[in-house]
Scaffold this motif. Structure first.
Motif, PDB file in Angstrom:
ATOM      1  N   LEU A  62      -8.766  11.127  -3.712  1.00 28.49           N
ATOM      2  CA  LEU A  62      -7.413  11.684  -3.685  1.00 28.49           C
ATOM      3  C   LEU A  62      -7.009  12.273  -5.035  1.00 28.49           C
ATOM      4  CD1 LEU A  62      -5.525   8.928  -1.638  1.00 28.49           C
ATOM      5  CD2 LEU A  62      -6.297  11.160  -0.829  1.00 28.49           C
ATOM      6  N   SER A  71       0.802  -1.233   0.000  1.00 32.23           N
ATOM      7  CA  SER A  71       0.000   0.000   0.000  1.00 32.23           C
ATOM      8  C   SER A  71       0.829   1.274   0.000  1.00 32.23           C
ATOM      9  CB  SER A  71      -0.969   0.023   1.199  1.00 32.23           C
ATOM     10  OG  SER A  71      -1.820  -1.098   1.175  1.00 32.23           O
ATOM     11  N   ILE A  72       2.063   1.197  -0.469  1.00 35.32           N
ATOM     12  CA  ILE A  72       2.840   2.441  -0.571  1.00 35.32           C
ATOM     13  C   ILE A  72       2.669   3.082  -1.955  1.00 35.32           C
ATOM     14  CG2 ILE A  72       4.534   1.742   1.169  1.00 35.32           C
ATOM     15  CD1 ILE A  72       6.465   1.049  -1.084  1.00 35.32           C
ATOM     16  N   GLY A  99       0.631   9.919  -0.750  1.00 36.99           N
ATOM     17  CA  GLY A  99       0.749  10.473   0.593  1.00 36.99           C
ATOM     18  C   GLY A  99       0.066   9.682   1.674  1.00 36.99           C
ATOM     19  N   GLN A 100      -0.687   8.625   1.314  1.00 37.48           N
ATOM     20  CA  GLN A 100      -1.392   7.857   2.336  1.00 37.48           C
ATOM     21  C   GLN A 100      -1.852   6.513   1.788  1.00 37.48           C
ATOM     22  OE1 GLN A 100      -4.776  10.812   2.527  1.00 37.48           O
ATOM     23  NE2 GLN A 100      -5.985   8.948   2.509  1.00 37.48           N
ATOM     24  N   ASP A 101      -2.206   5.593   2.720  1.00 35.24           N
ATOM     25  CA  ASP A 101      -2.810   4.326   2.314  1.00 35.24           C
ATOM     26  C   ASP A 101      -4.244   4.587   1.864  1.00 35.24           C
ATOM     27  OD1 ASP A 101      -0.524   3.023   3.064  1.00 35.24           O
ATOM     28  OD2 ASP A 101      -1.280   2.435   5.033  1.00 35.24           O
ATOM     29  N   PHE A 102      -4.772   3.704   1.015  1.00 40.19           N
ATOM     30  CA  PHE A 102      -6.174   3.831   0.620  1.00 40.19           C
ATOM     31  C   PHE A 102      -6.678   2.460   0.208  1.00 40.19           C
ATOM     32  CE2 PHE A 102      -3.425   4.904  -2.890  1.00 40.19           C
ATOM     33  CZ  PHE A 102      -3.856   4.083  -3.885  1.00 40.19           C
ATOM     34  N   ASN A 140       7.265   6.010   4.436  1.00 45.34           N
ATOM     35  CA  ASN A 140       7.231   7.439   4.754  1.00 45.34           C
ATOM     36  C   ASN A 140       7.081   8.312   3.512  1.00 45.34           C
ATOM     37  OD1 ASN A 140       7.620   7.073   7.586  1.00 45.34           O
ATOM     38  ND2 ASN A 140       9.779   6.632   7.159  1.00 45.34           N
ATOM     39  N   LYS A 141       7.181   7.699   2.358  1.00 45.35           N
ATOM     40  CA  LYS A 141       7.035   8.434   1.091  1.00 45.35           C
ATOM     41  C   LYS A 141       6.162   7.604   0.158  1.00 45.35           C
ATOM     42  CE  LYS A 141       9.539  10.256  -2.897  1.00 45.35           C
ATOM     43  NZ  LYS A 141      10.796  10.197  -3.682  1.00 45.35           N
ATOM     44  N   LYS A 142       4.847   7.732   0.377  1.00 44.42           N
ATOM     45  CA  LYS A 142       3.892   6.964  -0.429  1.00 44.42           C
ATOM     46  C   LYS A 142       3.470   7.783  -1.638  1.00 44.42           C
ATOM     47  CE  LYS A 142       2.348   4.503   3.679  1.00 44.42           C
ATOM     48  NZ  LYS A 142       1.254   4.197   4.614  1.00 44.42           N
TER      49      LYS A 142
END
Length: 584
Positions: A73, A41-42, A581-584, A576-578
């Motif tokens: 997103l 999930s990155i 910017g986040q999981d979804f 820390n760098k997805k």
């Protein structure tokens, strides 16, 4: 088609990524402070989904749940993919809100285009072969580009079969796509596919007719049906003769003649009423017929496969339903008049029947000593009932015979194609060997320990729907890594085989194909692509995790190691760098 870069407009959704010649790594890096944290999930696969989205993939949840989950997103952004074909720069810009109206054109000249039109444009632009002897349709764009975009889908099989790379397509349909990719005429395979499609329609129709006859008349097969039809024909003939020969004694001759005349008249009136009632029933059914076609429901079914086709089907069905409603309204008053007139005629005729029945009853009462009433009345009604059964059985029998005949014709054609398939294999031996030679180069570079043990053949197999099998095998191929290896070798070979085509894709995307494979195969594949890129424009795009594919036992290559891959990657992601910017 050579990929240049992908980015968002406005900027900020994700960092612009530039593609390069050779191997393009999408690298999942471990967090040095928390090496146990998952690399799921990155955004590695989601990044590939964005490429696929620009190339007109469906964003629906059923087709792409990851992209659907990221809808909020990426809302408000155009995803932009730049690429070149024959040194001309193009761009596709697409956003999630108006996915059916992407922008496309030469860089700086892009215009909004309906997605179904753009698919045809890209189909011709990317895949049309000027000298191809087989069949090509630009509508195949998404099927063909899907070969170059092997991106893992949620709950879908993973690299199980290099030939059947789209689960939703039948083996007969997918076969002619591969012959097209190999530059080998696919006319025979297209014909096989067309026949299979027709048989797919005929077989359920045959079962439905058989089910109706079996349930209503308890007849299990066509032989029983034909036998029953003959029996009914004989029964009708006997009854007709019995009625024709119906006579009474000489002392009742006058009464007999009068009774016969009345019987003949009543018979005619009853038959006329019977036929008119059937017509009346048909007229009323025509008025009461309700529209059962729900465009949106059928559209949703087709959306599972292709959103554009679903939109076309929905529009076409709606127009058909509207036209039918208009037609029904215009015919309603006309049919009502016919119904009223027919009912009056039936009523008048019934009055005549009643009157003549009374006259005949008086005569039959006089003749009751001969028990003529029972014989004549039962014979007449028996023949009427048997004629009705006979007509229905004959009608269904004809439909069934026609369907079975059509099915037999198609099966005979397939038998002929099976014979022709042997000639096809022989006629295309040289082209197959040319591709086999390319595959061996790829295979030997990746599987050094089993050099020259790859087998590639075309075989006739009457047990399979496609008839012509494309077989790829090498030692222990059904192990997880080896089976993925078949896809790896075949796909890279197809990519290289078509480098001579000016328009064909010069890129290939493999998402997670090296998971579970020996690290030496990963090194061999990458080194092979790097060597090819020295003299060719070629892009191999793949996802790699610092764990799994890479480890402390990765190998002794100075050219390919975790540090060099990270430094060389076109995109590096970590917890820390997805990507978004986040999981979804």
């Amino acid at each position: 088609m050579f990929l240049i870069k992908i980015y968002s407009e406005p900027k900020g959704l994700f960092d612009e990524v530039k593609f390069k010649n050779g191997v393009n790594f999408i690298f999942g890096e471990k967090d040095v402070n928390d090496p146990k944290e998952s690399l799921n999930s990155i955004g590695k696969t989601t990044f590939l989904d964005l490429i696929d989205f620009c190339l007109l993939a469906s964003p629906l949840k059923s087709h792409n749940p990851r992209l659907y989950a990221a809808k909020e997103l990426i809302s408000g952004y155009d995803i932009c993919l730049e690429f070149s074909i024959q040194e001309r720069l193009y761009v596709i810009k697409r956003n999630i809100e108006s996915a059916n109206y992407p922008k496309f054109g030469e860089l700086g000249k892009e215009q909004e285009v309906r997605i179904e039109n753009l698919k045809k444009v890209l189909g011709n632009l990317l895949f049309k072969r000027e000298d191809y002897e087989g069949i090509f349709h630009p509508d195949w764009f998404r099927i063909l580009i899907g070969f170059y975009l092997k991106i893992q889908k949620f709950k879908k099989s993973k690299f199980t079969d290099p030939i059947h790379y789209i689960d939703e397509m039948s083996e007969a349909d997918i076969n002619y796509i591969h012959f097209f990719l190999l530059g080998i005429t696919n006319k025979l395979s297209v014909k096989i596919s067309e026949i299979r499609q027709e048989l797919k329609k005929i077989n359920p129709a045959i079962k439905e007719v058989q089910r109706f006859v079996e349930q209503k008349y308890e007849l299990k097969n066509l032989s029983d049906t034909n036998s029953q039809i003959d029996k009914l024909r004989i029964d009708v003939r006997k009854l007709e003769k019995a009625i024709e020969k119906f006579e009474l004694g000489e002392q009742y001759e006058d009464a007999e003649n009068e009774a016969n005349k009345l019987t003949s008249l009543i018979k005619t009136l009853l038959l006329d009423n019977f036929q008119d009632k059937k017509k009346l029933e048909a007229y009323k059914n025509s008025i009461e017929l309700k529209d059962t076609v729900i465009p949106s429901r059928i559209s949703n079914i087709y959306k599972e496969l292709n959103e554009t086709i679903a939109e076309k089907v929905n529009k076409t069905l709606k127009e058909a339903v509207d036209f039918r409603k208009s037609l029904s309204n215009s015919r309603l008053s006309f049919l009502q008049k016919i119904i009223e007139r027919t009912e009056d005629i039936i009523k008048q005729r019934q009055q005549m029947i009643d009157e003549n029945e009374k006259k005949r009853a008086d005569i039959f009462y006089f003749l009751s000593a001969k028990e003529a009433i029972t014989d004549l009345t039962e014979a007449f009604f028996a023949i009427s009932e048997k004629r009705t059964q006979l007509a229905e059985l004959e009608s269904n029998s004809k439909i069934l015979n026609d369907l079975l005949s059509e099915k037999s014709d198609y099966e005979m054609t397939l038998k002929g194609i099976e014979t022709a398939s042997y000639n096809f294999i022989e006629d295309n031996k040289d082209k197959r060997l040319d591709f086999y030679e390319t595959m061996l180069k790829v295979y030997n570079a990746i599987y050094v320990e089993n050099k020259d043990e790859l087998k590639f053949s075309f075989d006739v197999n009457s047990k399979k729907q496609k008839l012509i099998d494309i077989n790829i095998s090498f030692p222990d191929m059904f192990g997880k890594g080896k089976n993925q290896g078949r896809t790896l070798v075949y796909d890279i070979a197809v990519l290289i085989h078509n480098l001579k085509q000016e328009n064909f894709p010069k890129f290939l995307i493999h998402d997670g194909i090296f998971d579970g494979m020996d690290k030496s195969q990963f090194i061999g594949a990458c080194e092979f692509i790097m060597e090819m890129s020295k003299t060719n424009k070629i892009q191999y795009i793949t996802t790699v995790n610092e764990e799994g594919t890479l480890s402390e036992k990765f190998g002794h290559s100075d050219l390919i190691n975790p540090n060099s891959i990270k430094a060389d990657a076109i995109l590096v992601l970590n917890p820390n760098k997805k990507l978004l910017g986040q999981d979804f």
